[in-house]
Design a protein around this motif. Structure first.
Motif, PDB file in Angstrom:
ATOM      1  N   LEU A  51      -7.275   5.816  -3.964  1.00 57.71           N
ATOM      2  CA  LEU A  51      -7.440   4.631  -4.809  1.00 57.71           C
ATOM      3  C   LEU A  51      -6.946   4.880  -6.223  1.00 57.71           C
ATOM      4  O   LEU A  51      -6.405   4.005  -6.879  1.00 57.71           O
ATOM      5  CB  LEU A  51      -8.925   4.226  -4.867  1.00 57.71           C
ATOM      6  N   ARG A  52      -7.154   6.108  -6.686  1.00 57.27           N
ATOM      7  CA  ARG A  52      -6.737   6.451  -8.040  1.00 57.27           C
ATOM      8  C   ARG A  52      -5.241   6.206  -8.236  1.00 57.27           C
ATOM      9  O   ARG A  52      -4.788   5.871  -9.325  1.00 57.27           O
ATOM     10  CB  ARG A  52      -7.051   7.923  -8.300  1.00 57.27           C
ATOM     11  N   GLN A  53      -4.517   6.376  -7.158  1.00 62.83           N
ATOM     12  CA  GLN A  53      -3.070   6.159  -7.257  1.00 62.83           C
ATOM     13  C   GLN A  53      -2.713   4.680  -7.408  1.00 62.83           C
ATOM     14  O   GLN A  53      -1.578   4.351  -7.735  1.00 62.83           O
ATOM     15  CB  GLN A  53      -2.369   6.742  -6.031  1.00 62.83           C
ATOM     16  N   GLU A  54      -3.665   3.814  -7.155  1.00 61.86           N
ATOM     17  CA  GLU A  54      -3.418   2.375  -7.289  1.00 61.86           C
ATOM     18  C   GLU A  54      -3.748   1.887  -8.693  1.00 61.86           C
ATOM     19  O   GLU A  54      -3.601   0.692  -8.987  1.00 61.86           O
ATOM     20  CB  GLU A  54      -4.250   1.593  -6.263  1.00 61.86           C
ATOM     21  N   THR A  55      -4.205   2.802  -9.529  1.00 59.57           N
ATOM     22  CA  THR A  55      -4.566   2.460 -10.904  1.00 59.57           C
ATOM     23  C   THR A  55      -3.447   1.686 -11.597  1.00 59.57           C
ATOM     24  O   THR A  55      -2.283   2.074 -11.520  1.00 59.57           O
ATOM     25  CB  THR A  55      -4.851   3.770 -11.678  1.00 59.57           C
ATOM     26  N   GLY A  56      -3.819   0.606 -12.251  1.00 61.19           N
ATOM     27  CA  GLY A  56      -2.856  -0.152 -13.053  1.00 61.19           C
ATOM     28  C   GLY A  56      -2.140  -1.245 -12.283  1.00 61.19           C
ATOM     29  O   GLY A  56      -1.526  -2.123 -12.883  1.00 61.19           O
ATOM     30  N   ARG A  57      -2.207  -1.218 -10.948  1.00 52.42           N
ATOM     31  CA  ARG A  57      -1.527  -2.255 -10.159  1.00 52.42           C
ATOM     32  C   ARG A  57      -2.392  -3.499 -10.050  1.00 52.42           C
ATOM     33  O   ARG A  57      -3.608  -3.414  -9.901  1.00 52.42           O
ATOM     34  CB  ARG A  57      -1.236  -1.737  -8.748  1.00 52.42           C
ATOM     35  N   ARG A  58      -1.740  -4.646 -10.096  1.00 53.48           N
ATOM     36  CA  ARG A  58      -2.478  -5.896  -9.910  1.00 53.48           C
ATOM     37  C   ARG A  58      -2.666  -6.119  -8.413  1.00 53.48           C
ATOM     38  O   ARG A  58      -1.694  -6.286  -7.693  1.00 53.48           O
ATOM     39  CB  ARG A  58      -1.700  -7.057 -10.502  1.00 53.48           C
ATOM     40  N   LEU A  59      -3.899  -6.129  -7.994  1.00 53.90           N
ATOM     41  CA  LEU A  59      -4.171  -6.290  -6.569  1.00 53.90           C
ATOM     42  C   LEU A  59      -4.636  -7.714  -6.302  1.00 53.90           C
ATOM     43  O   LEU A  59      -5.636  -8.166  -6.855  1.00 53.90           O
ATOM     44  CB  LEU A  59      -5.245  -5.300  -6.124  1.00 53.90           C
ATOM     45  N   GLN A  60      -3.880  -8.398  -5.467  1.00 57.12           N
ATOM     46  CA  GLN A  60      -4.304  -9.737  -5.081  1.00 57.12           C
ATOM     47  C   GLN A  60      -5.244  -9.635  -3.877  1.00 57.12           C
ATOM     48  O   GLN A  60      -5.534  -8.545  -3.384  1.00 57.12           O
ATOM     49  CB  GLN A  60      -3.085 -10.610  -4.808  1.00 57.12           C
ATOM     50  N   ALA A  61      -5.714 -10.801  -3.449  1.00 56.42           N
ATOM     51  CA  ALA A  61      -6.804 -10.823  -2.470  1.00 56.42           C
ATOM     52  C   ALA A  61      -6.552  -9.970  -1.224  1.00 56.42           C
ATOM     53  O   ALA A  61      -7.418  -9.191  -0.811  1.00 56.42           O
ATOM     54  CB  ALA A  61      -7.110 -12.262  -2.073  1.00 56.42           C
ATOM     55  N   ALA A  62      -5.364 -10.100  -0.655  1.00 55.55           N
ATOM     56  CA  ALA A  62      -5.109  -9.383   0.602  1.00 55.55           C
ATOM     57  C   ALA A  62      -5.205  -7.875   0.387  1.00 55.55           C
ATOM     58  O   ALA A  62      -5.819  -7.155   1.186  1.00 55.55           O
ATOM     59  CB  ALA A  62      -3.726  -9.757   1.141  1.00 55.55           C
ATOM     60  N   GLU A  63      -4.614  -7.409  -0.699  1.00 55.40           N
ATOM     61  CA  GLU A  63      -4.682  -5.968  -0.968  1.00 55.40           C
ATOM     62  C   GLU A  63      -6.096  -5.525  -1.340  1.00 55.40           C
ATOM     63  O   GLU A  63      -6.539  -4.448  -0.944  1.00 55.40           O
ATOM     64  CB  GLU A  63      -3.706  -5.607  -2.103  1.00 55.40           C
TER      65      GLU A  63
END
Lengths: 562, 562
Positions: free
Chosen positions: B456-468
């Motif tokens: 999850l840490r690698q997803e830092t900073g990304r805008r995650l929409q509902a599906a993600e």
């Protein structure tokens, strides 16, 4: 004795089971036993309810406890236990709701405590006995039924488009799953907390693929492959076991305590009931006779081997007193015997528990009985007097107590022959019998001071008399002969004058210092909340959810959040 | 609003204190502030009792909380706080007993929760602010009085042959010390459990050398050396502090929320009260305007700096709702604002909290407010919709909730302009704001799965929409526009239909997975037991110890042990 409930005996044996079928027909070849829940609906322990839908009461759990004990001691060949149901499409509906609704608060709490201990025991068998429990959920498992499965190492769920697992206590009954459900879902199964929230508020539960995805079960298996798949999984678990081949089990004969009005007498354990003073005096007699010098000799002695015999008696006594003698709020614990004999017998445990399955079982059984003491809601006072044998494993009995008093010298009226009271530390006191928080009782007593524990270890084997025991912090006080009787009397009188509820809460806090484990959290965070909920009108009042369940009328709640 | 209690405001300031004297007269030179308890006996928050013997009620604790906050933000020069009494021979007698006896169960429980949080806050100041609390116990400290001292880093006790420390709740009142006493005695002070048992059942307490020997206090100091010795110990503690020299404090002005019948409106936080549905809709507005690019700019903004301003408002709102709106059992939490702005502001916290005292204070304050949410006995539901800004630190608000719902797409009636709902992970979500069990909220959510946390840490900073967000397990459900309104409505209706008590117990279990700390144990093992004891007739019934105290009549107990 209280008048609003029947006397409960915790002794039974497979031929007397009404609710469980213990199937050992193939265990010699496969290493697998089947334990099938097959509730006799008219077999409730107390009048007033029928055990419909494979639901249980204390009587059902007494049989389960007996089965788990016999599997460990009588059946070394059993390496995996499949817990399943003999009813069609119904694994287990949990604790019987009418039983809960009609039960007193103490009954409910005591029932939950015992069922929790049995489930912890199943996990203990899986972890320490090479006897792995698998839940073969061949129908719906609701509430306590699912909690029974949660206590197993693996949960297999039949995929028949209807069988689900559920914890419907919150939505249907306004109480918590009382047997570790919430804690095991999050801590053991590692279900995400928001999913745990959805699950525990959804009366119909979860089934099929979603149950696997949410980690509520390990596997769903189509109906037509069910029996075969269950057998395969059990065989795989059995193959991992280190239980010996070709070992002979040890039969656990009935204990036959003699109950008189004010006494319960076993062979090695005696309890004197003082109803006026509200207390019980428990005396554990140390070992006598020859010390077995080989593991073989232990097997020959079997249930007569003192550590096993004494542990069984103590276990039965604790359960009896907890269920039947609610007003005896203080337990005074003594031992009687020879210190060297006690140490010699425990050396057998130390020497063989790593190599011999039976000795290992005895060690873990004594550990579990000590844990029962730790969660017993009675004030526990150890009296250490001349002629006692609080040494090593028996010293754990004193360390489990809230206080330890040791007589310094001799009482005047006693002949001043023999030796004064003494206690002896042994390796047993440093982690052989851990508490449910994972600490030894000495580790709890001297919490956070590992240097001091290391220092104490060097005193192992020495006979410590009162002055030294005080100096080492192993006893609370050591009055001399002039003060002893008055001090003990006054202390017991003062104890008796305090609120039983406040004592229960206080002791539950003091006994468990520092870290918590899943097991200790079940008794602290979960059970303490459940006890609170049980006494609230929203559950147990005339309009409460527990009382209204099944009446067709909705519960009426006081909506204030507390 | 409930009718059986007054409305309580948690806002005050030193010039309005009636019970505490905050002495900063020498703090610029010495780094030491004195906080003196000087109860106005006629200053009770509610009619019906006098605050004799320096005893306290909620009003006294509201002032204490205010003082601890101002010391942190307004007085960077204060490196040690001496908590003492302005009364002769009487440090503090704890919570006022008549107040407890006349209070409703929810009032007692809420009072204990708030006092616990304030004491935890004192320990937090000691650990994380370089502002060490010392208790200068210059008279008897009984019950909550001693618990106040226990929350300090060191306890100094005057040696005058009469002043003692005591926890007389069990023997005198039939309840537990309700503010962490039992837990801090064993876990923090490391008092041996049998001594803790003796201590907590001994109404007169322990004084002098024995108090030191038992570790109940750190030092006893003769009366004639008292002032000097206290000043010395405080100076020594101050000398250890890393708080900056010559820093300027930040004034905390009054918050001035606007209360109307169905709304509480602050600058950044708004609450809409829906009494019919039993719920509150809380909206936190994200930051607007220029992002400070230096720590200096943060200091210039002071209490107007959005993270501090928003945190203060949220804190006040939580306290208000908990005390005054007991029947609003569900809190629906939203945010509103720009995701990038929220991330930009929290970057200021990340960049400077290690080097700037004020930014460090803001970080720990927000941490404490999130902890308040964690122990709030209301169902917490996050709704993540287009226009929300659940990013980083604000995402913690959603993660603190029992469930998170995220709209996938746009509602039909809304213009489909702008962007759909999104959430963003940042470094803030991986341990900057730990829960009281020591885990981050993500660490609790994915308990035991460190690999997944690393992923999850690698997803830092990304805008995650509902599906993600669904795929990553960060939200409970993500209905689309067709289902959204129905699903949310039904979910809230279902929640409302459940027993408030069962929800409280369930949520307290689900929110705290895995490990426990001293702090979390105070809220679990100790508080849950206390809540149970509070509702039992042995404490609160007409013949209970709490009600009978001071009447000259002994309590009458149901002697059954539960």
């Amino acid at each position: 004795m209280t008048t609003d409930q029947p006397q409960v005996s915790f002794q039974t044996s497979p031929e007397r089971y009404r609710h469980w079928r213990l199937d050992l027909s193939n265990s010699a070849e496969t290493g697998v036993a089947y334990l099938r829940l097959d509730i006799a609906e008219d077999g409730g322990l107390v009048p007033g309810y029928e055990l419909k839908m494979n639901s249980y009461d204390l009587g059902v759990d007494i049989e389960l406890y007996d089965a788990t004990q016999r599997l460990r001691f009588e059946h070394p060949e059993v390496r995996a236990v499949v817990m399943t149901s003999a009813k069609d499409r119904n694994f287990c509906a949990g604790a019987n709701i009418r039983m809960l609704a009609q039960s007193s608060h103490p009954w409910k709490v005591n029932f939950c405590k015992f069922t929790n201990e049995t489930r912890n025991g199943m996990e203990d068998a899986t972890a320490n006995s090479g006897q792995t429990y698998l839940a073969a959920v061949n129908g719906t498992a609701a509430g306590g039924g699912y909690e029974l499965a949660l206590a197993c190492e693996r949960i297999l769920l039949i995929d028949d488009n209807s069988s689900a697992v559920s914890l419907p206590e919150v939505p249907l009954l306004g109480v918590l799953p009382g047997t570790g459900g919430l804690t095991r879902v999050t801590d053991k199964r590692k279900v995400r907390k928001d999913r745990a929230d959805v699950f525990a508020t959804k009366p119909e539960g979860v089934r099929g693929k979603q149950a696997v995805e949410w980690k509520l079960v390990d596997e769903v298996i189509p109906k037509r492959q069910w029996d075969e798949a269950v057998a395969e999984r059990a065989a795989a678990a059995a193959a991992e076991s280190r239980r010996p081949a070709d070992a002979q089990g040890v039969t656990l004969p009935p204990l036959q305590p003699v109950h008189t009005e004010n006494e319960i007498r076993y062979r090695h354990v005696t309890a004197t009931l003082d109803r006026e003073q509200g207390q019980v005096e428990i005396t554990v007699a140390g070992p006598e006779g020859d010390v077995p010098d080989t593991a073989e000799r232990v097997h020959e002695l079997g249930a007569d081997f003192w550590p096993l015999a004494m542990t069984r008696e103590l276990d039965d006594l604790i359960l009896w007193l907890r269920a039947n003698e609610l007003e005896l709020g203080t337990w005074v614990i003594r031992t009687k015997g020879d210190v060297e004999d006690a140490l010699a017998f425990e050396r057998v445990i130390a020497d063989y528990s790593g190599s011999d399955w039976l000795v290992n079982e005895i060690r873990h059984y004594y550990k579990r009985v000590l844990k029962r003491l730790d969660v017993t809601s009675r004030s526990l006072i150890a009296l250490i007097e001349p002629g006692s044998c609080f040494a090593g494993a028996l010293l754990e009995l004193a360390l489990a107590c809230d206080r330890q008093y040791m007589l310094d010298g001799f009482l005047e009226e006693e002949a001043e022959e023999g030796e004064p009271a003494q206690i002896v530390l042994s390796g047993s006191n440093f982690g052989v019998f851990p508490m449910s928080n994972g600490l030894s009782r000495l580790g709890s007593r001297f919490y956070g001071d590992d240097d001091y524990l290391a220092k104490l270890r060097q005193e192992t084997g020495r006979r410590l008399q009162a002055a030294e025991a005080m100096e080492f912090g192993l006893v609370t006080d050591a009055p001399d002969d002039i003060d002893w009787e008055d001090e003990i009397r006054i202390m017991l009188e003062e104890r008796r004058s305090l609120s039983p509820d406040a004592l229960t809460g206080m002791e539950a806090n003091h006994r468990f210092v520092g870290p918590e484990t899943m097991e200790s959290r079940i008794f602290s965070r979960l059970t303490a909340w459940q006890n609170w909920i049980f006494v609230r009108p929203n559950a147990s009042g005339p309009e409460g959810a527990l009382r209204r369940y099944g009446t067709g009328r909705r519960a009426e709640f006081d909506r204030k959040r507390v």
